[in-house]
Design an enzyme around this catalytic site. Structure first.
Site, PDB file in Angstrom:
ATOM      1  N   GLY A  11     -16.413  45.445  54.189  1.00  0.00           N
ATOM      2  CA  GLY A  11     -15.856  44.312  54.928  1.00  0.00           C
ATOM      3  C   GLY A  11     -16.828  43.408  55.702  1.00  0.00           C
ATOM      4  N   GLN A  12     -16.348  42.192  56.267  1.00  0.00           N
ATOM      5  CA  GLN A  12     -17.093  41.255  56.794  1.00  0.00           C
ATOM      6  C   GLN A  12     -18.107  41.827  57.881  1.00  0.00           C
ATOM      7  OE1 GLN A  12     -15.699  36.984  57.613  1.00  0.00           O
ATOM      8  NE2 GLN A  12     -13.600  38.229  57.995  1.00  0.00           N
ATOM      9  N   THR A  64      -6.319  43.457  57.293  1.00  0.00           N
ATOM     10  CA  THR A  64      -6.244  42.125  58.178  1.00  0.00           C
ATOM     11  C   THR A  64      -5.412  41.015  57.408  1.00  0.00           C
ATOM     12  OG1 THR A  64      -8.406  41.503  57.099  1.00  0.00           O
ATOM     13  CG2 THR A  64      -8.674  42.779  59.189  1.00  0.00           C
ATOM     14  N   TYR A 127       0.934  42.656  62.176  1.00  0.00           N
ATOM     15  CA  TYR A 127      -0.476  42.808  62.138  1.00  0.00           C
ATOM     16  C   TYR A 127      -1.065  43.128  63.743  1.00  0.00           C
ATOM     17  CZ  TYR A 127      -5.622  41.937  62.466  1.00  0.00           C
ATOM     18  OH  TYR A 127      -6.778  41.753  62.806  1.00  0.00           O
TER      19      TYR A 127
END
Length: 297
Positions: A11-12, A64, A127
């Protein structure tokens, strides 16, 4: 030798952690993505943690997709609540520390001013609700925990606002960008650096870390802007760096003019004083992180 287990390594933030830890010889790390460790499987988590025996677990895995979460409720809670719970329980069993990334979406976004770690949480969508459930699970399951809430994350890897703006700028002459939602853009590399600094402080051989410093911290970028202002900075820097040959005309729009399945917080401005005071970590300098936009292409 400090041993660190990283989840969500593709991921980021996870990818930045891997890059930065490669230059930390004092840290041995195991980085796993969802293909190597399904954090929603309690047994897989137990096996991985028992095999590697980390001193610190950094959970950078998350669901996300804010809008998709409204329909993917079960998946959101499995990744954002159950996974962190299993990791925290495993950390507690092996006397490890867990560092867990959370979000501004735990707040309603209707406050005036900055949100502190002590403000009332009130998520407005699946979320945010699932991430808050994850926070509570980690806190209750592991006595030594750091919850790092952040916002508006962007980086060279993964999908994010910066990449979307650069792509749309090449396709359109004008763009309508929301101008009534405010927050602090946060560079994924700065989040990774903050987590590593916290990890080093916790495992300091001189035992200078105060156990009272476990808990929740806010970390995001400064200065605070709205999405429209963020986009304009991206385009201005892209023109300076010749990443774009033409900048689109940016039009300010209101949230109701850009409807989405999930409600976005109007105010995502986080107060980052606590993390600066305790760990000497300044707010993310998101503007400097845009100085090499060719890396985002």
């Amino acid at each position: 030798m400090v041993k660190v287990l990283i989840t969500g390594s593709s991921g980021q933030v996870g990818s930045c952690l891997v890059k930065q830890l490669q230059s930390c010889p004092e840290i041995e790390f195991l980085a796993v993505d969802r293909n190597e460790l399904d954090i929603t499987s309690e047994q897989e988590v137990i096996n991985t943690v028992n095999d590697f025996m980390p001193n610190i677990i950094i959970n950078a895995a998350a669901h996300t997709a804010v809008d998709k979460a409204e329909d993917e409720v079960k998946l959101s809670y499995a990744i954002n609540r159950d996974g962190p719970l299993y990791l925290a329980q495993a950390a507690e069993r092996v006397s490890a520390v867990i560092l867990h990334i959370s979000t501004d979406y735990v707040f309603a976004g209707d406050k005036e001013g900055l949100y502190s770690e002590f403000d009332t949480v009130n998520p407005q969508g699946v979320y945010g609700e699932s991430k808050l459930a994850g926070e509570k699970a980690v806190i209750n399951a592991c006595s030594r925990h750091i919850i790092l809430r952040t916002a508006w994350v962007f980086g060279e890897d993964g999908n994010n606002f910066v990449k979307t703006m650069l792509r749309l700028a090449q396709q359109r002459d004008s763009l309508g960008i929301v101008a009534d939602q405010f927050g602090g853009p946060t560079y994924a590399g700065d989040i990774a650096a903050a987590l590593i600094k916290i990890a080093k402080a916790i495992t300091n051989l001189k035992n200078e870390f105060n156990n009272d410093n476990y808990g929740i911290y806010h970390f995001s970028g400064m200065p605070h802007v709205n999405w429209c202002e963020f986009a304009q900075v991206i385009f201005d820097k892209a023109m300076e760096q010749k990443v774009l040959v033409k900048s689109p005309d940016v039009k300010r729009i209101k949230t109701e003019q850009y409807p989405t399945p999930a409600k976005r917080p109007a105010n995502s401005k986080l107060n980052t004083k606590k993390i600066t005071t305790v760990f000497n970590i300044p707010a993310s300098d998101w503007q400097s992180a845009l100085n090499h936009l060719s890396d985002y292409a």
